[in-house]
Design an enzyme around this catalytic site. Structure first.
Site, PDB file in Angstrom:
ATOM      1  N   CYS A   1     -32.405 -15.878  13.884  1.00 60.41           N
ATOM      2  CA  CYS A   1     -32.108 -14.681  13.103  1.00 60.41           C
ATOM      3  C   CYS A   1     -31.313 -13.729  13.990  1.00 60.41           C
ATOM      4  O   CYS A   1     -30.993 -14.049  15.133  1.00 60.41           O
ATOM      5  CB  CYS A   1     -33.428 -14.048  12.630  1.00 60.41           C
ATOM      6  SG  CYS A   1     -33.296 -13.085  11.106  1.00 60.41           S
TER       7      CYS A   1
ATOM      8  N   GLU B   1     -33.916 -20.479   9.674  1.00 64.27           N
ATOM      9  CA  GLU B   1     -35.050 -20.305  10.583  1.00 64.27           C
ATOM     10  C   GLU B   1     -35.823 -21.616  10.651  1.00 64.27           C
ATOM     11  O   GLU B   1     -36.245 -22.136   9.639  1.00 64.27           O
ATOM     12  CB  GLU B   1     -35.958 -19.184  10.058  1.00 64.27           C
ATOM     13  CG  GLU B   1     -37.125 -18.858  10.970  1.00 64.27           C
ATOM     14  CD  GLU B   1     -38.331 -19.764  10.777  1.00 64.27           C
ATOM     15  OE1 GLU B   1     -39.102 -19.906  11.737  1.00 64.27           O
ATOM     16  OE2 GLU B   1     -38.497 -20.340   9.694  1.00 64.27           O
TER      17      GLU B   1
ATOM     18  N   HIS C   1     -38.236 -13.334  16.851  1.00 67.50           N
ATOM     19  CA  HIS C   1     -39.277 -12.350  16.550  1.00 67.50           C
ATOM     20  C   HIS C   1     -40.317 -12.264  17.670  1.00 67.50           C
ATOM     21  O   HIS C   1     -41.217 -11.439  17.620  1.00 67.50           O
ATOM     22  CB  HIS C   1     -39.949 -12.696  15.223  1.00 67.50           C
ATOM     23  CG  HIS C   1     -38.979 -12.759  14.086  1.00 67.50           C
ATOM     24  ND1 HIS C   1     -38.363 -13.941  13.710  1.00 67.50           N
ATOM     25  CD2 HIS C   1     -38.485 -11.807  13.275  1.00 67.50           C
ATOM     26  CE1 HIS C   1     -37.536 -13.694  12.707  1.00 67.50           C
ATOM     27  NE2 HIS C   1     -37.599 -12.416  12.422  1.00 67.50           N
TER      28      HIS C   1
ATOM     29  N   GLU D   1     -45.413   6.311  12.465  1.00 73.78           N
ATOM     30  CA  GLU D   1     -46.171   6.550  13.691  1.00 73.78           C
ATOM     31  C   GLU D   1     -46.732   5.252  14.278  1.00 73.78           C
ATOM     32  O   GLU D   1     -46.767   5.075  15.502  1.00 73.78           O
ATOM     33  CB  GLU D   1     -47.317   7.531  13.419  1.00 73.78           C
ATOM     34  CG  GLU D   1     -46.859   8.938  13.068  1.00 73.78           C
ATOM     35  CD  GLU D   1     -46.686   9.166  11.573  1.00 73.78           C
ATOM     36  OE1 GLU D   1     -46.813  10.312  11.140  1.00 73.78           O
ATOM     37  OE2 GLU D   1     -46.423   8.178  10.839  1.00 73.78           O
ATOM     38  N   LEU D   2     -47.180   4.334  13.405  1.00 73.18           N
ATOM     39  CA  LEU D   2     -47.750   3.084  13.911  1.00 73.18           C
ATOM     40  C   LEU D   2     -46.690   2.248  14.613  1.00 73.18           C
ATOM     41  O   LEU D   2     -46.944   1.674  15.680  1.00 73.18           O
ATOM     42  CB  LEU D   2     -48.387   2.285  12.772  1.00 73.18           C
ATOM     43  CG  LEU D   2     -49.022   0.952  13.184  1.00 73.18           C
ATOM     44  CD1 LEU D   2     -50.129   1.164  14.212  1.00 73.18           C
ATOM     45  CD2 LEU D   2     -49.566   0.203  11.965  1.00 73.18           C
ATOM     46  N   LYS D   3     -45.504   2.162  14.037  1.00 76.01           N
ATOM     47  CA  LYS D   3     -44.410   1.409  14.662  1.00 76.01           C
ATOM     48  C   LYS D   3     -44.161   1.896  16.083  1.00 76.01           C
ATOM     49  O   LYS D   3     -44.125   1.093  17.027  1.00 76.01           O
ATOM     50  CB  LYS D   3     -43.128   1.567  13.834  1.00 76.01           C
ATOM     51  CG  LYS D   3     -41.866   1.071  14.535  1.00 76.01           C
ATOM     52  CD  LYS D   3     -40.619   1.490  13.783  1.00 76.01           C
ATOM     53  CE  LYS D   3     -39.370   1.187  14.597  1.00 76.01           C
ATOM     54  NZ  LYS D   3     -39.160  -0.264  14.815  1.00 76.01           N
TER      55      LYS D   3
ATOM     56  N   GLY E   1     -25.735 -12.505  13.924  1.00 77.45           N
ATOM     57  CA  GLY E   1     -25.018 -11.304  13.512  1.00 77.45           C
ATOM     58  C   GLY E   1     -25.261 -10.086  14.367  1.00 77.45           C
ATOM     59  O   GLY E   1     -24.335  -9.516  14.933  1.00 77.45           O
ATOM     60  N   SER E   2     -26.511  -9.658  14.483  1.00 75.13           N
ATOM     61  CA  SER E   2     -26.786  -8.399  15.174  1.00 75.13           C
ATOM     62  C   SER E   2     -27.157  -8.633  16.631  1.00 75.13           C
ATOM     63  O   SER E   2     -27.719  -9.665  16.989  1.00 75.13           O
ATOM     64  CB  SER E   2     -27.913  -7.644  14.470  1.00 75.13           C
ATOM     65  OG  SER E   2     -29.093  -8.418  14.437  1.00 75.13           O
TER      66      SER E   2
END
Length: 764
Positions: free
Chosen positions: A735, A674, A703, A17-19, A441-442
């Protein structure tokens, strides 16, 4: 009577829920008041879940990070946000996440309006904290509002509250001086603020405060040890009782120091430091509480309660009321509730305990110690049956895997030729420009991707429909990369829910949960797979997707794999055999995938070892053994290929200056790392160590939503070129881009490619 308490509870909520609340707020889809109300509701629920404890923690809830919370409590805000006079919560998120500039003038100062705070691993866990920033002129001022608000809520709920704060010495140790100043020189300015905080809590009727000093399980020099004596002598005069909490390891040479500090109680991690209990009983003053962490707060296996009672019962007789019981550390590192796992295999489920079940175990232990085992005979019998079931299960032991491990020899980990010979063959095959560009990668996991995966798992979309949807996303990623003129492409990982869980779902010896989420940082949660038995690969896991992506382009397409060390470190790992053995099993399984990718014509294969450093023991004396089997595992995975197949590896948040020789020994052709948040500081290692292979220092912080400028990236790469020969440098993000949006990714990568072209022109 034994007292029960908890060091901390998962803050994200049983269903994250917090996310979701944070992400709605950051997108402007909900108000600040709605987010704060969600926080209050989660705290209320979590205190209710801990209602059977004698003391429940408060202050362990954070909207982003508990260390960042402590920085705000101490008035230690980075200088770049000190002039912001808006809402404190928004300022808090500015430090945590950064903020893109709204004008060219703002861009001139940085890569955005406000740079995000540096983030790094919390000891040897997969949780990340925001690093406190210090200068020689740093001053501290108390803001107890967060703690007082939570205390008022807890009191209204009838909670017997125990505030949790990070101790002053650990706080300084975890931070970083942004100039050449000494962090410990700030201790005299910091201690009065801690004193004022304790006085404030005393005035609110608080009896006990948990003050966390986990650095006591690390190697400390004389100066840091003396800092403990100074700090706790200064805090001793307060009228409040202090429980000094240590966790994640043994005290070892700090045992006498910890036992001698003038506090009212000491908590130790009895999972890792069971052998130190007797010595502590001897050394602690007669009136002092000893809290033993007898339930593993970092893993999900049921505790053998009968075995625990065998050593706790004599201790309880010896200490009486001075014995407290708790998990070994905060339960932040385990999922919330096993009861939600209705689809998990029943046998495997019977072996597990999540946060709520660990509190149940704690209650059983305390009842047995206070009232006798007969009082909880049924619970102890059920626990014994589960422990025995796991021990005897044929699903845990695979003779074929054990035989393969026995056949491992040194040849399995060696490439045919040294790097210099491989590099020329790879250059001829790949034909890349100087400063080649790639991503890690993603690409963004869009709402469409998540919806297709959700429908597929629910049975509303058949396999053919799901494959078609994922292929469409892969094609989009390839076309975007070609449009951006990237040099080495990736397929974007649309089909992957998580870089570890994706593989865990396809390996024998793994199980996976529906709701086994734990917080990694901020709103980022991970769902570690459960490594319960011997590991093997029944069939190829990635070849179909990578081969499809390669068919869409003539440019090199990277095969994307997660390495054995990272899979291990990001899993809940079986505790019935050495971690090294499990890692070798993973290495053999992933090696099979590497060889299948090469057979399919894949020219570049990336084996991510994002968590290599994370597995390092907290004490340097134990590093060599870990690095030996970790590096061997990577080499076994990577080194079956031909010379002209290029092996990449990626490491994130890896402050690896002190393990650079081991990283070189991995012998990957290219490593990507990184570096942007630390302003290329991680490359200091290369001042003295001549890294022999190619390297891609991350040039923008994925990030943060900040969009880096071309000039900023060029500046970072110039810093890198001062240490690494230009012909061995790659240009890439820090990343993977999974958590970003395409609207952020396209301009950032556009600037990155433009920067690489500028660098090529300058070199020519």
């Amino acid at each position: 009577m034994v007292t029960t308490h908890n060091l901390g509870f998962p803050r994200i909520g049983a269903k994250r829920e917090l996310k979701f609340g944070l992400e709605r707020y950051w997108k402007g889809e909900s108000s600040r008041d709605e987010l704060k109300a969600l926080g209050a509701e989660l705290r209320r629920r979590h205190w209710h879940d801990q209602r059977d404890l004698d003391l429940a923690p408060i202050g362990d809830f954070a909207f982003y990070d508990q260390v960042l919370d402590m920085s705000f409590t101490l008035g230690n805000l980075p200088k770049r946000v000190q002039d912001f006079h808006g809402d404190a919560l928004d300022n808090y998120f500015r430090v945590a996440r950064g903020r893109s500039a709204q004008s060219a003038e703002e861009h001139a100062a940085c890569c955005g309006g406000v740079a995000a705070g540096e983030m790094t691993k919390w000891f040897d866990t997969n949780y990340h904290y925001i690093v406190p920033e210090f200068h020689a002129d740093t001053n501290f001022s108390l803001d107890p509002s967060r703690l007082l608000q939570q205390l008022a809520e807890a009191n209204a709920q009838g909670v017997n509250a125990k505030p949790v704060i990070l101790g002053p010495v650990t706080y300084l140790w975890l931070g970083k001086a942004k100039d050449d100043s000494d962090r410990l020189a700030l201790l005299p300015k910091l201690l009065p603020v801690y004193g004022a905080l304790l006085d404030t809590l005393t005035a609110q009727g608080v009896e006990w405060v948990q003050i966390d000093e986990p650095i006591l399980v690390t190697e400390l020099d004389a100066e840091w040890r003396q800092a403990f004596r100074i700090a706790y002598a200064a805090l001793e005069t307060r009228r409040i009782k202090l429980l000094l909490a240590t966790y994640f390891g043994q005290l070892q040479d700090n045992l006498t120091l910890a036992a001698s500090l003038p506090v009212d109680g000491l908590h130790i991690d009895a999972i890792n430091a069971r052998d130190e209990v007797d010595a502590l009983v001897r050394e602690l003053p007669a009136e002092r509480v000893l809290s033993v962490g007898a339930i593993n707060g970092r893993n999900i296996w049921k505790t053998d309660l009968n075995a625990a009672l065998d050593w706790l019962e004599p201790l309880a007789k010896q200490l009486g009321d001075r014995l407290w019981l708790a998990p070994s550390c905060s339960l932040l590192h385990v999922p919330v509730d096993l009861a939600s796992e209705e689809k998990l295999d029943a046998e495997i489920r019977s072996w597990l305990a999540f946060a709520l079940q660990k509190l149940d175990e704690l209650k059983v232990l305390a009842t047995a110690l206070n009232e006798g085992r007969d009082k909880v005979a049924d619970a102890l019998a059920a626990n014994a049956a589960a422990i025995d079931s796991r021990r005897r299960s044929p699903r845990v032991n695979n003779p074929a895997v054990k035989a393969a491990i026995a056949r491992i020899d040194a040849r399995l980990g060696n490439r045919t030729s040294p790097y210099t010979q491989r590099a020329s063959k790879q250059s001829a095959r790949l034909n890349l420009p100087a400063f080649p560009t790639t991503t890690i990668g993603s690409f963004p996991q869009t709402a469409e991707i998540r919806q297709a995966r959700s429908r597929f798992k629910a049975g509303a979309l058949d396999e053919a429909g799901y494959r078609k949807a994922m292929q469409a996303e892969i094609e989009r990623s390839v076309r975007e990369q070609e449009s951006l003129e990237l040099d080495v492409l990736v397929h974007g990982e649309a089909e992957r829910n998580d870089m570890v869980e994706y593989f865990g779902e396809q390996l024998d010896g793994y199980a996976f949960s529906q709701f086994g989420w734990v917080q990694s940082y901020g709103s980022r949660c991970v769902k570690p797979p459960i490594l319960f038995g011997d590991i093997s690969r029944p069939k190829a896991m990635t070849v179909e997707w990578i081969a499809y992506a390669q068919s869409l382009t003539r440019k090199p397409m990277k095969g994307m794999l997660t390495g054995p060390v990272t899979i291990l470190n990001w899993s809940f790992v079986r505790d019935d055999q050495p971690r090294a053995v499990s890692c070798y099993q993973l290495a053999l399984a992933i090696r099979e995938e590497v060889l299948d990718l090469e057979k399919a014509g894949v020219r570049v294969i990336q084996i991510d070892e994002a968590a290599l450093r994370e597995g390092l023991p907290l004490r340097r004396a134990q590093w060599s053994e870990y690095l030996k089997w970790a590096v061997e595992s990577f080499r076994i995975t990577a080194n079956g290929v031909q010379d002209d197949t290029q092996i990449h590896t990626h490491m994130c948040y890896s402050e690896f200056n002190d393990i650079i020789a081991s990283i070189a020994d991995m012998d990957a052709d290219v490593i990507t790392i990184e570096t942007s948040r630390s302003d290329m500081e991680l490359l200091d290692a290369f001042d003295t160590f001549k890294y022999p292979n190619e390297i891609g220092p991350g040039v923008y912080d994925i990030h943060s939503p900040n969009i880096p400028t071309q000039d900023h990236i060029v500046g970072l790469m110039r810093k890198a070129a001062e240490r690494i020969p230009a012909e061995r440098l790659w240009v890439n993000p820090d990343c993977g881009l999974k958590t970003r949006q395409w609207a952020e990714v396209i301009p950032a990568l556009t600037n990155m490619v433009a920067a690489a072209k500028m660098l090529r022109n300058q070199v020519q």
